[in-house]
Design a protein around this motif. Structure first.
Motif, mmCIF file in Angstrom:
data_model
loop_
_atom_site.group_PDB
_atom_site.id
_atom_site.type_symbol
_atom_site.label_atom_id
_atom_site.label_comp_id
_atom_site.label_asym_id
_atom_site.label_seq_id
_atom_site.Cartn_x
_atom_site.Cartn_y
_atom_site.Cartn_z
ATOM 1 N N UNK A 76 -13.800 13.080 18.673
ATOM 2 C CA UNK A 76 -15.141 13.011 18.082
ATOM 3 C C UNK A 76 -15.386 11.637 17.474
ATOM 4 N N UNK A 77 -14.410 11.111 16.756
ATOM 5 C CA UNK A 77 -14.567 9.784 16.147
ATOM 6 C C UNK A 77 -14.824 8.722 17.202
ATOM 7 N N UNK A 78 -14.078 8.763 18.295
ATOM 8 C CA UNK A 78 -14.264 7.774 19.365
ATOM 9 C C UNK A 78 -15.675 7.883 19.950
ATOM 10 N N UNK A 79 -16.166 9.108 20.065
ATOM 11 C CA UNK A 79 -17.509 9.353 20.591
ATOM 12 C C UNK A 79 -18.591 8.835 19.641
ATOM 13 N N UNK A 80 -18.357 8.973 18.345
ATOM 14 C CA UNK A 80 -19.355 8.590 17.346
ATOM 15 C C UNK A 80 -19.246 7.127 16.900
ATOM 16 N N UNK A 81 -18.137 6.476 17.185
ATOM 17 C CA UNK A 81 -17.849 5.125 16.709
ATOM 18 C C UNK A 81 -18.956 4.107 17.001
ATOM 19 N N UNK A 82 -19.612 4.130 18.160
ATOM 20 C CA UNK A 82 -20.662 3.130 18.400
ATOM 21 C C UNK A 82 -21.895 3.289 17.500
ATOM 22 N N UNK A 83 -22.026 4.429 16.854
ATOM 23 C CA UNK A 83 -23.242 4.727 16.096
ATOM 24 C C UNK A 83 -23.145 4.429 14.602
ATOM 25 N N UNK A 84 -21.931 4.189 14.109
ATOM 26 C CA UNK A 84 -21.768 4.115 12.657
ATOM 27 C C UNK A 84 -20.660 3.155 12.257
ATOM 28 N N UNK A 85 -20.596 2.855 10.968
ATOM 29 C CA UNK A 85 -19.517 2.024 10.438
ATOM 30 C C UNK A 85 -18.228 2.831 10.500
ATOM 31 N N UNK A 86 -17.177 2.211 11.058
ATOM 32 C CA UNK A 86 -15.913 2.922 11.230
ATOM 33 C C UNK A 86 -14.735 2.076 10.771
ATOM 34 N N UNK A 87 -13.627 2.756 10.557
ATOM 35 C CA UNK A 87 -12.351 2.138 10.233
ATOM 36 C C UNK A 87 -11.647 1.750 11.536
ATOM 37 N N UNK A 88 -10.539 0.991 11.465
ATOM 38 C CA UNK A 88 -9.816 0.604 12.683
ATOM 39 C C UNK A 88 -9.377 1.790 13.562
ATOM 40 N N UNK A 89 -9.137 2.970 12.960
ATOM 41 C CA UNK A 89 -8.744 4.150 13.754
ATOM 42 C C UNK A 89 -9.951 4.913 14.292
ATOM 43 N N UNK A 90 -11.149 4.327 14.145
ATOM 44 C CA UNK A 90 -12.429 4.880 14.590
ATOM 45 C C UNK A 90 -12.961 6.004 13.706
ATOM 46 N N UNK A 91 -12.245 6.365 12.645
ATOM 47 C CA UNK A 91 -12.778 7.338 11.692
ATOM 48 C C UNK A 91 -13.959 6.702 10.961
ATOM 49 N N UNK A 92 -14.933 7.501 10.544
ATOM 50 C CA UNK A 92 -16.077 6.914 9.839
ATOM 51 C C UNK A 92 -15.665 6.344 8.482
ATOM 52 N N UNK A 93 -16.266 5.218 8.135
ATOM 53 C CA UNK A 93 -16.098 4.711 6.767
ATOM 54 C C UNK A 93 -16.738 5.746 5.857
ATOM 55 N N UNK A 94 -15.970 6.275 4.935
ATOM 56 C CA UNK A 94 -16.425 7.380 4.097
ATOM 57 C C UNK A 94 -16.131 7.076 2.631
ATOM 58 N N UNK A 95 -17.095 7.359 1.780
ATOM 59 C CA UNK A 95 -16.909 7.272 0.335
ATOM 60 C C UNK A 95 -16.966 8.690 -0.198
ATOM 61 N N UNK A 96 -15.876 9.151 -0.796
ATOM 62 C CA UNK A 96 -15.849 10.475 -1.407
ATOM 63 C C UNK A 96 -16.544 10.409 -2.761
ATOM 64 N N UNK A 97 -17.371 11.400 -3.039
ATOM 65 C CA UNK A 97 -18.117 11.455 -4.291
ATOM 66 C C UNK A 97 -17.509 12.487 -5.228
ATOM 67 N N UNK A 98 -17.579 12.227 -6.515
ATOM 68 C CA UNK A 98 -17.112 13.171 -7.525
ATOM 69 C C UNK A 98 -18.283 14.044 -7.960
ATOM 70 N N UNK A 99 -18.068 15.343 -7.999
ATOM 71 C CA UNK A 99 -19.121 16.252 -8.463
ATOM 72 C C UNK A 99 -19.229 16.172 -9.975
ATOM 73 N N UNK A 100 -20.444 15.900 -10.460
ATOM 74 C CA UNK A 100 -20.694 15.804 -11.881
ATOM 75 C C UNK A 100 -21.512 16.958 -12.426
ATOM 76 N N UNK A 101 -22.224 17.668 -11.556
ATOM 77 C CA UNK A 101 -23.074 18.762 -12.005
ATOM 78 C C UNK A 101 -23.239 19.752 -10.859
ATOM 79 N N UNK A 102 -23.277 21.035 -11.214
ATOM 80 C CA UNK A 102 -23.552 22.093 -10.239
ATOM 81 C C UNK A 102 -24.323 23.199 -10.949
ATOM 82 N N UNK A 103 -25.421 23.618 -10.361
ATOM 83 C CA UNK A 103 -26.191 24.747 -10.871
ATOM 84 C C UNK A 103 -25.953 25.905 -9.938
ATOM 85 N N UNK A 104 -25.365 26.957 -10.437
ATOM 86 C CA UNK A 104 -25.063 28.134 -9.625
ATOM 87 C C UNK A 104 -26.317 28.943 -9.373
#
Length: 104
Positions: A76-104
């Motif tokens: 999937x990463x190889x297929x999507x690589x031309x469309x987005x910013x990727x790492x050398x292994x073709x995985x998407x460049x990803x920023x993990x976010x910290x959850x600060x609030x949740x309303x149930x």
């Protein structure tokens, strides 16, 4: 269950193709996501700058992260690589976010 948020970066000329490819997600990738415990997975696009916001829920973060080792994810990463910013292994460049609030 853990709620996760991530940022990724789509090339501005790839919006329609990105959506098309996700609407036709490889069956083996869909299966890998389910087996990794992913639920309620949504991806949102900021059309002004190509930033993607992904939201998903996982049963176990470590189990979910192991999806990176699967052939389905690598294909999937190889297929999507031309469309987005990727790492050398073709995985998407990803920023993990910290959850600060949740309303149930």
């Amino acid at each position: 269950m853990k709620r996760m948020g991530q940022i990724m970066y789509l090339h501005k000329d790839s919006y329609a193709e990105y959506e098309k490819r996700h609407n036709n997600l490889f069956p083996e990738m869909r299966k890998a996501l389910k087996e990794a415990g992913a639920h309620n997975y949504s991806i949102f696009l900021n059309k002004e700058d190509g930033m993607l916001f992904a939201y998903l829920e996982v049963d176990n973060v470590e189990k979910y992260n192991d999806i990176a080792k699967t052939d389905a994810a690598k294909k999937w990463w190889a297929y999507m690589e031309p469309l987005m910013d990727t790492n050398p292994d073709k995985s998407p460049v990803t920023v993990d976010l910290d959850e600060l609030f949740h309303l149930d």
